[in-house]
Design an enzyme around this catalytic site. Structure first.
Site, short mmCIF file in Angstrom:
data_model
loop_
_atom_site.label_atom_id
_atom_site.label_comp_id
_atom_site.label_asym_id
_atom_site.label_seq_id
_atom_site.Cartn_x
_atom_site.Cartn_y
_atom_site.Cartn_z
N CYS A 269 0.82 -1.24 0.08
CA CYS A 269 0.01 0.02 -0.09
C CYS A 269 0.93 1.24 0.07
CB CYS A 269 -0.98 -0.04 1.14
SG CYS A 269 -2.37 1.25 1.07
N HIS B 161 -3.59 -5.39 0.34
CA HIS B 161 -3.11 -5.62 1.70
C HIS B 161 -3.35 -7.02 2.02
CE1 HIS B 161 -3.05 -1.54 3.59
NE2 HIS B 161 -4.09 -1.05 2.61
N GLU C 1 -1.57 -8.83 4.01
CA GLU C 1 -1.69 -8.93 5.38
C GLU C 1 -2.92 -9.05 6.04
OE1 GLU C 1 -1.87 -4.42 5.59
OE2 GLU C 1 -1.07 -5.95 4.21
#
Length: 239
Positions: free
Chosen positions: A114, A217, A219
């Protein structure tokens, strides 16, 4: 020995009404830690520090990971601040740019997520759109209130990219950003984009190390989507 993954930290504060004291914290999202732990590596949080210590920090890690966060001060890509620019954290900008420069010197791989991808682009001479309103993009790139655990739009991934070693040509990702890569830095290749034309990934091996940036993202969804966990596995096993 486990590979040491250095994840740049962020800072926040909270005010305790009871004791009327402000507490300050250095942190990184827990999901990054969990993703790298599952990939059998040793994640290390790098707190925002002083530029002169970048050499020592990079010496202690194998891969540098730049996480999400605030907007980047547009002075670093020679623009004035747009009225829709969000919060900036200049000390973090300066520290991350120093870490990137040092990682290249020491031949350490770099991964940006990001904001991290945007910082990479700026560090090597690229520019950013400071807000969605300055683009013609039509997808909802800030998917709130939909949780980032749930991907919301497709990206097309270039066949010859590093990402294609573990992701399919068309892949659904999550999205939470209002800034975008505009002019791509020299010696970087766009390796993923959305249906509305937004740049979703960049890569470079020009500088002697491997550099990968993704706009989404992984994660946030790696605990529910196995291919997003492959992102962490690939970093640990291949970079």
């Amino acid at each position: 020995m486990k590979k040491r993954i250095g994840i740049i930290g962020n800072e926040r504060s909270t005010y305790d009404e009871k004791d009327q004291h402000t507490y300050y914290f250095s942190y990184t999202p827990r999901d990054f830690i969990q993703g790298f732990l599952r990939a059998n590596s040793l994640p290390v949080i790098l707190p925002v520090g002083i530029v002169e210590d970048a050499v020592a920090y990079i010496e202690q890690i194998d891969v540098l990971v730049l996480a999400g966060g605030q907007d980047i001060d547009p002075k670093y890509f020679h623009q004035a601040r747009h009225p829709l620019l969000g919060e900036v954290f200049e000390a973090r900008d300066e520290f991350e740019l120093a870490l990137i420069k040092e990682a290249v010197k020491q031949g350490k791989s770099i991964v940006g997520v990001c904001r991290g991808m945007q910082v990479l682009n700026v560090a090597f001479g690229g520019t950013l759109y400071q807000d969605t309103s300055l683009t013609d993009y039509t997808l909802k790139h800030v998917q709130s209130p939909i949780s980032l655990e749930h991907p919301t739009h497709d990206v097309t991934i270039k066949e010859t990219s590093l990402l294609r070693q573990f992701l399919p040509e068309t892949y659904k990702v999550n999205s939470y950003h209002h800034q975008f890569v505009d002019q791509v830095a020299n010696h970087f290749t766009v390796t993923a984009h959305t249906t509305d034309g937004a740049i979703e990934a960049i890569e470079s091996t020009y500088y002697g190390n491997t550099i990968i940036g993704v706009q989404w993202h992984p994660e946030q969804s790696c605990h529910t989507h196995p291919l997003d966990q492959e992102f962490f596995k690939y970093i640990v096993e291949n970079l």
